[in-house]
Design an enzyme around this catalytic site. Structure first.
Site, mmCIF file in Angstrom:
data_model
loop_
_atom_site.group_PDB
_atom_site.id
_atom_site.type_symbol
_atom_site.label_atom_id
_atom_site.label_comp_id
_atom_site.label_asym_id
_atom_site.label_seq_id
_atom_site.Cartn_x
_atom_site.Cartn_y
_atom_site.Cartn_z
ATOM 1 N N HIS A 379 0.833 -1.209 0.000
ATOM 2 C CA HIS A 379 0.000 0.000 0.000
ATOM 3 C C HIS A 379 0.861 1.249 0.000
ATOM 4 O O HIS A 379 1.789 1.367 0.803
ATOM 5 C CB HIS A 379 -0.920 0.013 1.233
ATOM 6 C CG HIS A 379 -1.861 1.181 1.245
ATOM 7 N ND1 HIS A 379 -1.945 2.083 2.279
ATOM 8 C CD2 HIS A 379 -2.765 1.608 0.309
ATOM 9 C CE1 HIS A 379 -2.863 3.004 1.990
ATOM 10 N NE2 HIS A 379 -3.372 2.730 0.819
ATOM 11 N N HIS A 380 0.553 2.160 -0.925
ATOM 12 C CA HIS A 380 1.221 3.460 -1.002
ATOM 13 C C HIS A 380 0.171 4.557 -1.025
ATOM 14 O O HIS A 380 -0.451 4.780 -2.075
ATOM 15 C CB HIS A 380 2.041 3.573 -2.293
ATOM 16 C CG HIS A 380 3.225 2.667 -2.353
ATOM 17 N ND1 HIS A 380 3.751 2.214 -3.553
ATOM 18 C CD2 HIS A 380 4.016 2.138 -1.373
ATOM 19 C CE1 HIS A 380 4.818 1.448 -3.306
ATOM 20 N NE2 HIS A 380 4.990 1.378 -1.992
ATOM 21 N N GLU A 381 -0.034 5.230 0.089
ATOM 22 C CA GLU A 381 -0.906 6.413 0.086
ATOM 23 C C GLU A 381 -0.023 7.631 -0.164
ATOM 24 O O GLU A 381 0.940 7.860 0.565
ATOM 25 C CB GLU A 381 -1.640 6.543 1.428
ATOM 26 C CG GLU A 381 -2.470 7.814 1.571
ATOM 27 C CD GLU A 381 -3.510 7.977 0.468
ATOM 28 O OE1 GLU A 381 -4.410 7.142 0.374
ATOM 29 O OE2 GLU A 381 -3.395 8.954 -0.329
ATOM 30 N N HIS A 459 -6.466 3.752 -6.041
ATOM 31 C CA HIS A 459 -7.589 4.461 -5.408
ATOM 32 C C HIS A 459 -7.437 5.955 -5.670
ATOM 33 O O HIS A 459 -6.335 6.446 -5.892
ATOM 34 C CB HIS A 459 -7.661 4.147 -3.918
ATOM 35 C CG HIS A 459 -8.403 2.873 -3.669
ATOM 36 N ND1 HIS A 459 -9.463 2.761 -2.807
ATOM 37 C CD2 HIS A 459 -8.247 1.649 -4.239
ATOM 38 C CE1 HIS A 459 -9.924 1.519 -2.833
ATOM 39 N NE2 HIS A 459 -9.199 0.817 -3.690
ATOM 40 N N GLU A 460 -8.558 6.655 -5.674
ATOM 41 C CA GLU A 460 -8.603 8.055 -6.138
ATOM 42 C C GLU A 460 -7.898 8.130 -7.491
ATOM 43 O O GLU A 460 -6.952 8.892 -7.697
ATOM 44 C CB GLU A 460 -7.980 9.036 -5.125
ATOM 45 C CG GLU A 460 -8.689 9.066 -3.793
ATOM 46 C CD GLU A 460 -8.363 7.848 -2.945
ATOM 47 O OE1 GLU A 460 -9.315 7.206 -2.449
ATOM 48 O OE2 GLU A 460 -7.180 7.521 -2.768
ATOM 49 N N GLU A 478 -10.501 2.293 -7.915
ATOM 50 C CA GLU A 478 -11.712 2.782 -7.253
ATOM 51 C C GLU A 478 -12.435 3.677 -8.268
ATOM 52 O O GLU A 478 -12.921 3.198 -9.271
ATOM 53 C CB GLU A 478 -11.287 3.511 -5.976
ATOM 54 C CG GLU A 478 -12.396 3.768 -4.990
ATOM 55 C CD GLU A 478 -11.912 4.683 -3.884
ATOM 56 O OE1 GLU A 478 -11.058 5.546 -4.116
ATOM 57 O OE2 GLU A 478 -12.409 4.545 -2.756
ATOM 58 N N GLU A 484 -16.187 2.115 1.697
ATOM 59 C CA GLU A 484 -15.681 2.987 2.766
ATOM 60 C C GLU A 484 -16.681 4.071 3.157
ATOM 61 O O GLU A 484 -16.743 4.476 4.315
ATOM 62 C CB GLU A 484 -14.346 3.618 2.352
ATOM 63 C CG GLU A 484 -14.447 4.500 1.119
ATOM 64 C CD GLU A 484 -13.100 5.071 0.646
ATOM 65 O OE1 GLU A 484 -12.057 4.572 1.076
ATOM 66 O OE2 GLU A 484 -13.124 6.026 -0.151
HETATM 67 C C1 NOJ Z 1 -8.826 6.104 0.478
HETATM 68 C C2 NOJ Z 1 -8.962 4.720 -0.053
HETATM 69 O O1 NOJ Z 1 -10.071 4.631 -0.914
HETATM 70 C C3 NOJ Z 1 -9.091 3.785 1.112
HETATM 71 O O2 NOJ Z 1 -9.351 2.471 0.664
HETATM 72 C C4 NOJ Z 1 -7.832 3.855 1.948
HETATM 73 O O3 NOJ Z 1 -7.979 3.052 3.089
HETATM 74 C C5 NOJ Z 1 -7.538 5.289 2.386
HETATM 75 N N1 NOJ Z 1 -7.622 6.177 1.277
HETATM 76 C C6 NOJ Z 1 -6.160 5.410 3.009
HETATM 77 O O4 NOJ Z 1 -5.175 5.257 2.035
HETATM 78 CA CA CA Z 2 -11.431 6.638 -1.822
#
Ligand code: NOJ
Ligand code: CA
Length: 680
Positions: A379-381, A459-460, A478, A484
């Site tokens: 996971h990379h936010e 995501h995003e 996504e 969520e």
């Molecule tokens: C939004 C993502 O849609 C979600 O799945 C994730 O847990 C959070 N961001 C944190 O990265």
């Molecule tokens: Ca999201």
């Protein structure tokens, strides 16, 4: 040339540069003859489309304008045209079906202006389920670097007041994560695509785009009633597209069907994408996964460090044990890396993608997983700081590759228009998620990840335009309101949400919705709390209805332990299909899909409804006629209803054949999930 009819309209003689040009109309029809395209240069380039004699798109403009050369529009006339036909069957390495048929007629039109000494081409493809067209601009004198400031493309429709659209707003702070508006088309302002609407006649249409590469995303803007115009998302300096000749736009697509279900059984978007460019992609692994995820969304855990930290070594091992016991291939771990402390929404500058928190040992967990046959999912936010991510990308993917990670979920949480990049002069620029800059940025992460045999679940994201055909490691994304929002969204996703998604967002491609919440009472039940506004059976149906090659079992392991009978369906349902068929549905009301597993005999059905109860009678004629099946049915109980009795569910087995019908009573916001296990 049999599909092309060139008519010279003597009445429309245009005098230009002292030469006489006859306005021309060129027609092309779809292979089955039902869709007819007509292109002409009467004053300016334009096109129109009909379907079984009904006008779908009235005369609509084509062309574009630039910052420093005259626009491709008024005065351009048809100087040549070429027709081609193609029919081929090609294969998806993973997908809703194995074999995809591409049958189309093509028309390539060159528009020229003697006054400007410029030309551009529009390539049209007509399929039985709709059309696609793209601009192609070749190298020519006086045109090298170009900056597009306007695209004239229109989609003009008749009687917009009598047509119904299901749409989400474009250029908003929440990107694609909105509840759907259902309005007449005339009330639509600026909308994202896929933009789906139904004419008064019942004909369903969806406007979208295919193969969006090095170009800005197209949104739809209603300029005048019924005049839907392409509105490309700009760079921070207002330019729409920065490119150079030779360039091609993405394909503008118009899917057309006489009913709602027909939109779902279309491969038009994929057919307009380029074939796989990655070669052997056996390392791309469709599968189900669980993750350290929902706990953070319901405030049981935190991404950041401290007592409630979710991503610890011991918790990850516990998840690996559960995954191994129940046959899940991967465990997603969010919050393992430095940078989450404080308000992580604004931590884009400090995320470190190679350093873990002290209580998370990446080597230990990945080795533990390897022993148990379970992979870590990375996971990379980025919180929208894409320069910070890009600077670390290669090292970050190498680290994951070293630990056997085959899939990474990326995140770009930032308000629309607030993606932070540092330009070549060190200046901070703020961009849209669907700008040309970000289209390229997202694709860069895909091609970089491919070098490490890593698949990406964005995501995003930028919306999907079928690029999974060309880059099969773009495994999911996504790009709509997912599960969520049921944890914390205002409001949570309404019952109709998942009856609209298939006909809108899902036409673009797979979605990582993350279904399967079993405990809906984390804030109590009722209509006014944050919770999934569904029954339990509908949560199961989502696995079949909302296609993705990776599907999460999103709830906490203990909630599955508490209902192993219902959990069995999630364990059984595949994520890769030999064939898929939408078998019933109306946009915003209900939908049912039947899918046959890839490399197997079993079929699966998912059916779900909005807030209304209904009884669906489904013909089982999709089953193999020579086989008998045991239908393992998970459906709403007699008194089930989503508000106060979501859990009541009947699990029953019935022997059936292709000649049978199945009657499925669906509760309010209910559903049904069925496995047809082949018996012979
Ligand atoms: C939004 C993502 O849609 C979600 O799945 C994730 O847990 C959070 N961001 C944190 O990265
Ligand atoms: Ca999201």
């Amino acid at each position: 040339m049999k599909n092309v009819i060139i008519t010279s309209l003597l009445s429309l003689i245009t005098l230009l540069s002292s030469s006489v040009i006859f306005a021309q109309t060129i027609k092309l029809s779809s292979p089955d003859g039902k869709i007819v395209l007509s292109v002409n240069d009467n004053e300016r380039p334009n096109y129109q489309v009909s379907f079984a004699g009904e006008s779908i798109i009235k005369p609509s403009r084509l062309g574009m304008a630039f910052k420093s050369v005259a626009a491709f529009g008024d005065g351009f006339t048809i100087s040549s045209s070429k027709e081609k036909s193609a029919k081929e069957v090609w294969q998806l390495p993973w997908g809703e079906r194995k074999n995809v048929t591409d049958e189309h007629n093509e028309l390539l039109i060159t528009f020229s202006s003697i006054k400007n000494s410029k030309t551009f081409k529009v390539r049209f493809r007509l399929f039985n389920d709709g059309i696609g067209f793209r601009y192609e601009v070749a190298k020519q004198a006086g045109l090298d670097k170009v900056e597009i400031t306007n695209e004239f493309t229109e989609f003009v429709i008749d009687d917009a007041k009598k047509a119904t659209a299901w749409w989400i707003p474009a250029r908003g702070w929440n990107r694609y994560e909105y509840t759907y508006n259902t309005t007449d088309v005339e009330s639509v302002d600026r909308a994202h695509t896929p933009f789906t609407f139904k004419l008064a006649s019942g004909t369903h249409i969806s406007i979208h785009e295919a193969a969006l590469v090095d170009y800005a995303a197209m949104t739809i803007n209603q300029k005048r009633p019924g005049v839907l115009k392409a509105d490309l998302t700009p760079w921070s300096d207002g330019i729409l597209v920065k490119t150079q000749t030779n360039f091609k736009s993405s394909w503008r697509t118009i899917q057309i069907s006489n009913d709602a279900v027909g939109l779902l059984n279309s491969d038009l978007i994929l057919n307009l994408n380029e074939p796989n460019k990655l070669g052997d992609v056996s390392w791309v692994e469709p599968a189900k996964y669980i993750g350290i995820w929902w706990g953070m969304h319901i405030n049981k855990n935190t991404w950041g460090s401290g007592e409630k930290h979710g991503a610890t070594t011991s918790e990850t091992m516990r998840y690996i044990d559960f995954a191994a016991e129940h046959g899940f291939a991967g465990v997603l771990v969010e919050g393992w890396n430095i940078g989450w402390d404080g308000n992580w929404f604004f931590n884009g500058d400090v995320f470190n993608f190679s350093k873990s928190y002290d209580d998370f040992d990446i080597k230990a967990v990945s080795e533990y997983g390897k022993e148990k046959g379970v992979r870590l999912i990375g996971h990379h936010e980025t919180s929208g700081n894409v320069t910070n991510y890009r600077n670390q990308m290669s090292e970050a993917y190498s680290l994951y590759e070293k630990h056997g990670v085959r899939q990474v979920k990326t995140g770009y949480v930032a308000d629309g228009g607030d993606i932070k990049r540092i330009d070549e002069y060190g200046i901070i620029r703020k961009e849209w998620h669907d700008s040309q800059f970000m289209v390229n940025e997202y694709l860069h992460s895909i091609t970089e990840a491919a070098k490490h045999k890593i698949s990406i679940n964005t995501h995003e994201p930028i919306k999907d335009t079928g690029l999974r055909r060309t880059y099969p490691n773009w495994i999911s994304r996504e790009g709509a309101r997912g599960q969520e929002f049921n944890a914390w969204g205002t409001p949570p996703n309404p019952p109709e949400h998942t009856t609209i998604l298939p006909f809108t967002r899902m036409l673009a491609g797979p979605m990582d919705f993350t279904p399967g919440i079993f405990d809906m009472s984390f804030n109590g039940l009722g209509a006014n709390t944050n919770r999934p506004q569904t029954t339990l059976a509908k949560q199961l149906a989502l696995y079949v209805v909302l296609y993705s090659p990776i599907q999460m079992a999103a709830d906490l392991p203990k909630n599955y332990q508490a209902n192993l009978a219902a959990f069995q369906f999630i364990k059984d349902v595949p994520t890769n299909w030999h064939e898929s068929k939408a078998i019933a549905g109306e946009v915003g009301e209900y939908v049912a899909f039947a899918r046959q597993e890839r490399d197997g005999e079993d079929w699966f059905v998912g059916a779900l409804t909005d807030e209304k109860t209904r009884t669906l009678t489904l013909k089982l004629d999709f089953l193999d006629k020579s086989k008998r099946y045991q239908a393992q049915i998970y459906r709403d109980g007699k008194n089930a209803e989503w508000v106060n009795n979501p859990y009541e569910m009947i699990i029953e087995n019935k022997d059936v054949t292709a000649n049978d019908e199945l009657v499925l009573p669906l509760a309010t916001s209910g559903g049904a999930a069925i496995r047809f296990k082949a018996l012979n």
